[in-house]
Design a protein around this motif. Structure first.
Motif, PDB file in Angstrom:
ATOM      1  N   SER A 152       0.781  -1.409   0.154  1.00 35.02           N
ATOM      2  CA  SER A 152      -0.097   0.018  -0.055  1.00 35.02           C
ATOM      3  C   SER A 152       0.916   1.185   0.003  1.00 35.02           C
ATOM      4  O   SER A 152       0.315   2.273  -0.363  1.00 35.02           O
ATOM      5  N   ASP A 172       1.938   3.561   6.232  1.00 29.92           N
ATOM      6  CA  ASP A 172       0.615   3.816   6.409  1.00 29.92           C
ATOM      7  C   ASP A 172      -0.165   3.329   7.323  1.00 29.92           C
ATOM      8  O   ASP A 172      -1.376   3.330   7.532  1.00 29.92           O
ATOM      9  N   GLN A 174      -0.246  -0.351   7.786  1.00 31.05           N
ATOM     10  CA  GLN A 174      -0.827  -1.614   7.268  1.00 31.05           C
ATOM     11  C   GLN A 174       0.211  -2.525   7.642  1.00 31.05           C
ATOM     12  O   GLN A 174       1.472  -2.217   7.430  1.00 31.05           O
ATOM     13  N   TYR A 189      -3.655  -6.030   7.389  1.00 26.22           N
ATOM     14  CA  TYR A 189      -4.266  -5.665   8.627  1.00 26.22           C
ATOM     15  C   TYR A 189      -4.117  -4.204   8.765  1.00 26.22           C
ATOM     16  O   TYR A 189      -2.924  -3.691   8.270  1.00 26.22           O
ATOM     17  N   THR A 190      -4.998  -3.164   8.757  1.00 26.40           N
ATOM     18  CA  THR A 190      -4.997  -1.900   8.779  1.00 26.40           C
ATOM     19  C   THR A 190      -5.012  -1.305  10.115  1.00 26.40           C
ATOM     20  O   THR A 190      -6.019  -1.635  10.835  1.00 26.40           O
ATOM     21  N   SER A 191      -4.203  -0.452  10.604  1.00 21.68           N
ATOM     22  CA  SER A 191      -4.399   0.364  11.863  1.00 21.68           C
ATOM     23  C   SER A 191      -4.676   1.832  11.760  1.00 21.68           C
ATOM     24  O   SER A 191      -4.250   2.307  10.561  1.00 21.68           O
ATOM     25  N   GLN A 193      -3.952   5.576  12.233  1.00 23.99           N
ATOM     26  CA  GLN A 193      -2.560   6.479  12.405  1.00 23.99           C
ATOM     27  C   GLN A 193      -3.206   7.769  12.896  1.00 23.99           C
ATOM     28  O   GLN A 193      -4.020   8.462  12.465  1.00 23.99           O
TER      29      GLN A 193
END
Length: 399
Positions: A152, A172, A174, A189-191, A193
């Motif tokens: 990403s 970013d 991920q 997995y997206t956190s 920010q």
């Protein structure tokens, strides 16, 4: 999201932790951020080197020039070693393989794409990340490209592998799992920010069943490697203060896992914690701010703080065993371990040896005045050090 790079020439605020921040935003933006973080400014003043009782020497075995080095932005392109081969790269896309004993070059390739991450060498492959969000797998044998995969965003952390997967943490927030053989994405997995982060990311700690990852929002997450689903999370560092700069809490190092299942995690503007790896239960905590990866040797944990103070702690209790402030504010790298000693590089290009038992400085040499910003790579009593200008020097510790 705004990110801040590290600089050795920037002026600091009166809080020493904010000395780690730089401007990727221009001088005016940096001055604004510094003003928000503190009521006043003080000059950045690294400690001068002083004499010491030298009981170890660092003898140069060989050196090689690796392209044009880490670039003006000082990308964290640390070298890697597997077996008797050292792999190193520069910011412009040059990758080289060298014999660890002689420095003789096995191969050199130009990927023609800007490299931004440290290298990982494992099981016949070399993995790296690029500024344009690409992950590249190379053959250790001849440097040929096995596969390329897009993620990403830019990758600064070294990709981490288990038997099946390659885990990548991008800037970013991920975390992406790729198939090691094909580069195909398995899950992501997206956190969340924060508005402002340090320029850099944590490096995941990967074992076969799970991945431990530190995030820019101060949280530690454990992910199931089969699906990418979180198994447990904990808040290691909590944002405090009124400005975005004061509220930075990045987990920028790599978690360190002990053989008996304890996880040690550092944080910026936060604390050092020891937790149970299986459930995330807190074992102990210490009020140390660090962007570096801790090193565990036996039952002793070694940490470089954001002020470049080296601290040794009992890994069972968190009790401090010793601290050395002789190299304060010299922008030490994360520690490495070599034959009973800790080894660090600093912003003026010196390599320092500290006795791991006493914390006393026992050896020193200079590699290059361009400075050292990536951790040394060690094997036995051998140290491979990459300077910012691309000089790769191999040193032997004697006696």
């Amino acid at each position: 999201m705004i990110t801040l790079w590290q600089s050795r020439t920037a002026r600091s605020t009166s809080s020493s932790r904010n000395r780690a921040l730089t401007a990727g935003l221009g001088l005016a933006a940096l001055m604004l951020l510094a003003g928000c973080a503190s009521k006043g400014e003080s000059a950045y003043t690294p400690k001068e080197l002083t004499s010491f009782n030298e009981t170890s020497t660092l003898e140069s075995e060989w050196r090689q020039s690796v392209g044009d080095g880490l670039g003006r932005a000082r990308y964290p392109i640390a070298p890697a070693r597997e077996g008797n081969t050292v792999f190193a790269a520069d910011a412009d896309g040059i990758v080289m393989a060298m014999n660890a004993d002689t420095g003789e070059r096995s191969w050199r390739i130009d990927l023609e794409t800007p490299i931004s991450s440290a290298l990982t060498a494992i099981a016949g492959d070399v993995y790296l990340g690029t500024r344009n969000g690409e992950i590249i797998a190379l053959s250790q044998r001849d440097g040929s490209v096995r596969w390329r995969s897009r993620v990403s965003s830019e990758v600064l952390a070294a990709p981490q592998a288990n038997q099946q997967l390659l885990l990548v943490q991008s800037v970013d927030g991920q975390i992406i799992a790729l198939d090691r053989q094909s580069g195909e994405e398995r899950w992501a997995y997206t956190s969340s920010q924060p508005a402002l982060t340090l320029r850099g990311t944590g490096t995941p700690m990967v074992i076969d069943p799970v991945t431990f990852a530190g995030l820019a929002n101060g949280r530690l997450v454990t992910l199931d490697n089969r699906s990418g689903q979180p198994l447990w999370e904990m808040q290691v560092a909590t944002p405090r203060g009124t400005s975005e700069v004061e509220r930075l809490v990045d987990l920028a190092g790599q978690p360190t896992l002990s053989p008996d299942g304890r996880l040690f995690v550092t944080s910026y503007n936060g604390r050092l914690v020891a937790v149970e790896a299986t459930r995330g239960g807190l074992l102990w905590e210490s009020n140390l701010s660090s962007r570096s990866t801790p090193v565990l040797i036996g039952n002793t944990l070694f940490v470089t703080t954001d002020e470049s103070v080296v601290v040794a702690l009992d890994a069972s209790s968190g009790q401090e065993l010793w601290r050395n402030s002789d190299l304060e504010d010299r922008w030490l790298t994360s520690p490495a371990f070599v034959d009973g000693r800790l080894v660090f590089g600093d912003f003026e290009g010196y390599v320092h040896l500290l006795d791991a038992t006493s914390g006393e400085i026992v050896g020193r040499t200079r590699v290059h005045r361009s400075g050292i910003s990536v951790p040394p790579v060690t094997d036995g009593n051998t140290i491979h050090v990459l300077a910012n200008n691309g000089r790769l020097e191999t040193l032997e510790v004697r006696p």
